[in-house]
Every structure is written in structure tokens, then in C-alpha cells.
Motif scaffolding. Structure first.
Motif, mmCIF file in Angstrom:
data_model
loop_
_atom_site.group_PDB
_atom_site.id
_atom_site.type_symbol
_atom_site.label_atom_id
_atom_site.label_comp_id
_atom_site.label_asym_id
_atom_site.label_seq_id
_atom_site.Cartn_x
_atom_site.Cartn_y
_atom_site.Cartn_z
ATOM 1 N N ARG A 534 28.156 -50.619 46.058
ATOM 2 C CA ARG A 534 29.151 -51.546 46.633
ATOM 3 C C ARG A 534 29.952 -52.217 45.534
ATOM 4 N N ILE A 535 29.282 -52.666 44.487
ATOM 5 C CA ILE A 535 29.950 -53.354 43.378
ATOM 6 C C ILE A 535 30.968 -52.440 42.716
ATOM 7 N N VAL A 536 30.597 -51.193 42.497
ATOM 8 C CA VAL A 536 31.512 -50.266 41.824
ATOM 9 C C VAL A 536 32.722 -49.965 42.708
ATOM 10 N N PHE A 537 32.507 -49.832 44.013
ATOM 11 C CA PHE A 537 33.657 -49.632 44.903
ATOM 12 C C PHE A 537 34.608 -50.827 44.827
ATOM 13 N N VAL A 538 34.065 -52.034 44.866
ATOM 14 C CA VAL A 538 34.906 -53.236 44.799
ATOM 15 C C VAL A 538 35.666 -53.274 43.477
#
Length: 552
Positions: A534-538
Motif C-alpha cells: 500500500r505504501i509503495v502504491f501511494v
């Protein structure tokens, strides 16, 4: 162990190997990349450093590779290193070493992917810079999306960058704009070489509404009112539309400023001092051919008026005086001829064109609707405008679509595809992956399940888990490469690959327990992995100026 950490280990092992062979460890470069092999059976990562150094070290590549392998396998987290072919290093990591990537991502949060690789010096990035004679059209929209993405990439890699929009509010184009507005206000036909479109009528009406006596003024005074007010209203519209598109500039620079401060005279004086000016045919020329330009450039016309090149010179000097070490400009393919003249200009001022100026040339955009190319704007009477693009696609889809392709390739943008709510639409596919993770994390919270602090990376041993971890580990390298090569499309393509990898993980590895099951350590480890994704997508979507929705 992230790819960056592994690369550092490879460098250290190579230095140790060279020392052991009685060779100079200083031969090892400051950086070395590791890559995921195409065939997963070859290992988790591969390095070609032995083959790169063999000639300079005076040793057979395979011999050096074997020496490096013996040192590298001693590093914690490295399970095995095989030497293949002429000297490839195929590296396998411990399961727990790969799993540590998730801990690093979650720990770094919004900083994951950031670095200082481009730190040092001050950069001025100019883009869009459309004249205030009409709305920004599709070509400028692409530079807005790409320029803002590049700015974010530069800042994410430590660069000190200032963004700038240069608007030309002087010259023949502005004169024709003013005459077009005045003609519209009088209800007369627009001049043959004037501007047309509904926006001209709107601006003319707004000026008359604000200054109803303007039409009663003598011709020259009326033109000045329509010029001044028209440029102001048009540029206000440009700035507000750019803001709606998520693009903010640090500096809006007015060409009139250069004239008012006498900077064109100062630029000419500097060129004379440098010995690059001569007179011919009644005009004043700059000998740019001495520095690779295809022809010399007129700086003062035979009628005594400034040539367009004079403004370029003054503006460049102004940026350098403001302390910028490099001046970068994004231009469309129709300005390709500017590359030689602007590089020569920098050289005329004693600068290094390879160091102090950078011209980024981008190709055009074709909009496709129902299989046909869209050419005209209904509102502007010209190419499709930024506001129309926002209305047709929305900000997220437009920005992603325009940044997704290499800047040096022409885009055929299928509006039907980019508005489709399906996995065929790249932005939908990527945003859906993030929304899917957000839904998973919400469900976990509703079940009272948290990932906790006791993360065991060794539990993530499934093939799809390892694939996802390796993909997450690549993100910092993608960001650095995209910034260095001026290629934001690398981030978009990475995100699409990451989405595919995440969906495969989710379909193969159940994260939350079934109704009759208890949450386990594996459940919590997989929640760490999901949160890392999730963090990398954001972070990746932010670099493109695109949102990461939690519901779709």
C-alpha cells in the motif's frame, strides 16, 4: 535485504576479492546495480560486476566472479552465490532476508523510495510556458503532467529544483490577441491572422463589463486596454486551470520584466564582451555557429527592434544570475531546432552546454474518440484544451495517461479506454490494486486483527510473497533511474507491474483467516506485506501527481 543493501554487499565483496587476488580494490566503482534475472531459477538477483571489472583488473571474468562469490556468501542474508557463464553472479537470499524488505518499507513510510542521488546544485525547470493568447492545449497539457512528475522525482532524489512558467506578454502575438478581443467587443470580424473561439468573446465581454467606456477610447488606447486586461484575464484562467490539474509553479516569469530592467541590453553587452557579436545587412548578429548552431542568430533586427533570440539570451542570464547551476526546459517536438541555438547561446556566455543547460524534447499527443482523432476544441477554436481534457478524463486519468509514455514517443490517447472502469485501463488497474489493499486492511481492523510489532519475515516463503517482496524492493531504484533519465513513465510502468504482482499474491495467499480460524503469525506477516505494498502504491502514484483512492 533490499536491492540497495545487496548492491552495497556486492561492492564490499568485490573489494575484498580484489584484495585477496593481490589487485587494487580502488578499481571497484562507487555504485553497482543488481537485477532480478529473467529466469527465477537463476536466483533472486544477479550481478555482472566481475565481467565489468575483469579487463581493468587484468584477470579472467570467471576467476574474479568466483573470488567475489566466495566473499559475498559470507554476508548475512546471502544463502548462495553461483557463478554462471563467463562470470555472472546469481545470488540467492535467505527467506528472512527477502522478507526484511517489508519491514524497511513500513518503517520508511512516505520516505520509502527517496534518496539524495541528485543532491547538489540548483536546477531551474521550465515547462508549459504557453503564450497567454488562449487556453493551454493538449501539447501543453502533456508538458504539465510530465513536468510536474519530473519535479516530484527530482525532489524525491534530493535535487534543489525551482519550477518556472515563462509567459510572453509582448510582441506580435499579443498584438493580434488584443486586436481580436477589440474586434469581438465591437462585433466586427476577427482580423485574418487573429484568434478565434468562444473564449475570445468571453474575455472581450468581461473587459467591456469591467471598463464599459473602453470602446469609446481612441484606437491605440482601446487596444492597450484590451491588451492589458486580456492578458491578465487569460493568464488568470491558465493559472487556475493548471491548479485544477494539480500543477503549481514556484515562479511565473513575465517577459516584460526583462525589458523593464534593461536585461536585453545587458545580455547584448555581455555577448559583445565575449567577442561573439558582429554586424551584417544592417542587423546585429551572434556568431552561434562557432558553437555548433546551424546558423548565426539575429539579436537586433535591421529596423532596430530586438530579435526573439535577444529574449532567450536575457532570460537565460537572468536564471543564471538567480543562482541556478542548470537551466532545464521542456519543449515540444516543433521546437527541436531550439536545441542547437540554446546550447550555443550558453556557450557564448562562457557556460558549459553539457552542464548548465538541458533541453528536453517531447513528442505530441493525438486524442482518439470512437476510433477517430479529435482535432478541434469546441470552446477555443484550436486544439483540445486542458479544461476539456479534465472534463473528459478527470485529473488522475489524464495525468497518469500523459506521464505513462516515454516523452520522446507520440501518444495516441484513446479516450474510450482511459474512461473505462476495467483492468484494461492502466490507471484503473493500478488504483484498484491500492483500493483492494485498503479494503483488506479495513476488514482486518473490523476483525480486530493488527499486524503488531512482532514481524517474522521468515514466514513469507511462498513464491508469490517473494515475488511481491522483490518487486517492492525495486522501487527506490526505479525512482532514481526515472529521475536521472528524465523518464517518469518508468514509475507508471513499475506500478502496473506491481499491481499485477500484488493481485497474483492476493489470489494465491490468503491473508485474513476464515470464520472458524484464528489469526496467526503468518496472518500478521502478510498484513505487513500488504501494508508495505500500500505504501509503495501511494508513494509511486504521488510521484505522478495521482491519487490513491481507498474505495472504487
Amino acid at each position: 535485504m533490499t536491492p540497495t543493501q545487496l548492491a552495497d554487499a556486492v561492492l564490499a565483496a568485490t573489494r575484498a576479492a580484489l584484495t585477496g587476488l593481490g589487485l587494487d580494490p580502488a578499481l571497484v566503482p562507487a555504485a553497482a546495480g543488481v537485477e532480478r534475472p529473467r529466469n527465477p531459477e537463476h536466483g533472486d538477483y544477479a550481478s555482472t560486476i566481475a565481467m565489468q571489472l575483469a579487463r581493468s583488473a587484468g584477470v579472467a571474468p570467471r576467476t574474479l566472479a568466483q573470488a567475489v562469490s566466495a566473499k559475498l556468501v559470507e554476508f548475512p542474508g546471502v544463502a548462495a552465490v553461483d557463478v554462471a557463464g563467463p562470470g555472472f553472479l546469481n545470488i540467492r537470499l535467505d527467506v528472512s532476508a527477502i522478507g526484511e524488505v517489508a519491514r524497511v518499507v513500513v518503517s520508511d513510510g512516505s520516505n520509502y523510495g527517496r534518496s539524495t542521488s541528485l543532491a547538489g546544485g540548483k536546477l531551474n525547470l521550465e515547462y508549459v510556458s504557453a503564450n497567454p493568447t488562449g487556453p493551454i492545449h493538449i501539447g501543453g497539457v502533456r508538458w504539465a503532467a510530465v513536468g510536474d512528475a519530473l519535479t516530484r522525482l527530482f525532489r524525491a532524489t534530493g535535487a534543489d529544483v525551482t519550477t518556472e512558467y515563462y509567459f510572453n506578454d509582448a510582441g506580435a502575438q499579443i498584438d493580434r490577441f488584443a486586436m481580436s478581443l477589440l474586434a469581438s467587443a465591437r462585433g466586427e470580424p476577427v482580423p485574418e491572422d487573429g484568434y478565434v473561439g468562444g473564449y475570445i468573446n468571453d474575455i472581450a465581454s468581461a473587459i467591456v463589463g469591467k471598463q464599459p467606456t473602453a470602446l469609446e477610447l481612441p484606437e491605440d488606447q482601446a487596444l492597450e486596454v484590451f491588451r492589458t486586461e486580456g492578458v491578465r484575464l487569460m493568464f488568470d484562467d491558465v493559472k487556475s486551470t493548471l491548479a485544477e490539474f494539480g500543477v503549481q509553479f514556484d515562479v511565473f516569469f513575465n517577459e516584460q520584466t526583462l525589458h523593464a530592467r534593461g536585461e536585453l541590453d545587458a545580455a547584448l553587452a555581455r555577448l559583445i564582451e565575449e567577442g561573439h557579436v558582429y554586424k551584417a545587412d544592417g542587423a546585429t548578429w551572434v556568431r552561434t555557429t562557432a558553437f555548433g548552431d546551424d546558423k548565426d542568430r539575429v539579436i537586433v533586427k535591421s529596423n532596430g527592434q530586438w530579435g526573439y533570440f535577444a529574449g532567450d539570451c536575457a532570460y537565460y542570464l537572468d536564471k543564471r544570475r538567480r543562482g541556478f547551476d542548470k537551466v532545464a526546459i521542456i519543449l515540444g517536438a516543433d521546437h527541436h531546432g531550439y536545441v542547437g541555438r540554446l546550447r550555443a547561446m550558453a556557450a557564448c556566455f562562457g557556460d558549459d552546454p553539457d552542464k548548465n543547460i538541458e533541453i528536453i524534447i517531447g513528442q505530441m499527443v493525438n486524442l482518439i474518440k470512437d476510433g477517430e482523432q479529435l482535432k478541434m476544441s469546441k470552446r477555443a477554436g484550436t486544439l483540445v484544451t486542458l479544461r476539456e481534457i479534465i472534463d473528459m478524463l478527470g485529473v488522475d486519468a489524464a495525468r497518469y495517461a500523459l506521464a505513462r509514455y516515454s516523452i520522446d514517443s507520440t501518444i495516441d490517447l484513446d479516450l474510450d479506454l482511459w474512461t473505462r472502469q476495467s483492468n484494461e485501463n492502466p490507471i484503473f488497474y493500478v488504483q484498484y490494486a491500492h483500493a483492494r489493499i485498503a479494503s483488506l486492511l479495513r476488514n482486518a481492523k473490523e476483525l480486530g486483527i493488527t499486524r503488531g510489532d512482532d514481524y517474522d519475515p521468515g514466514l513469507l516463503s511462498h513464491e508469490k510473497e517473494r515475488d511481491l517482496l522483490r518487486s517492492l524492493g525495486e522501487f527506490p531504484g526505479v525512482v532514481q533511474m526515472a529521475a536521472e533519465l528524465r523518464e517518469p513513465h518508468r514509475v507508471a510502468r513499475y506500478l502496473e507491474d506491481l499491481a499485477s504482482t500484488y493481485h497474483k499474491f492476493y489470489d494465491s495467499c490468503r491473508v485474513l483467516p476464515r470464520a472458524d480460524e484464528q489469526a496467526s503469525d503468518l496472518t500478521r506477516a502478510r498484513l505487513w506485506l500488504a501494508e508495505a505494498a500500500r505504501i509503495v502504491f501511494v508513494n509511486g502514484l504521488w510521484l505522478l501527481g495521482v491519487s490513491a483512492p481507498e474505495r472504487m
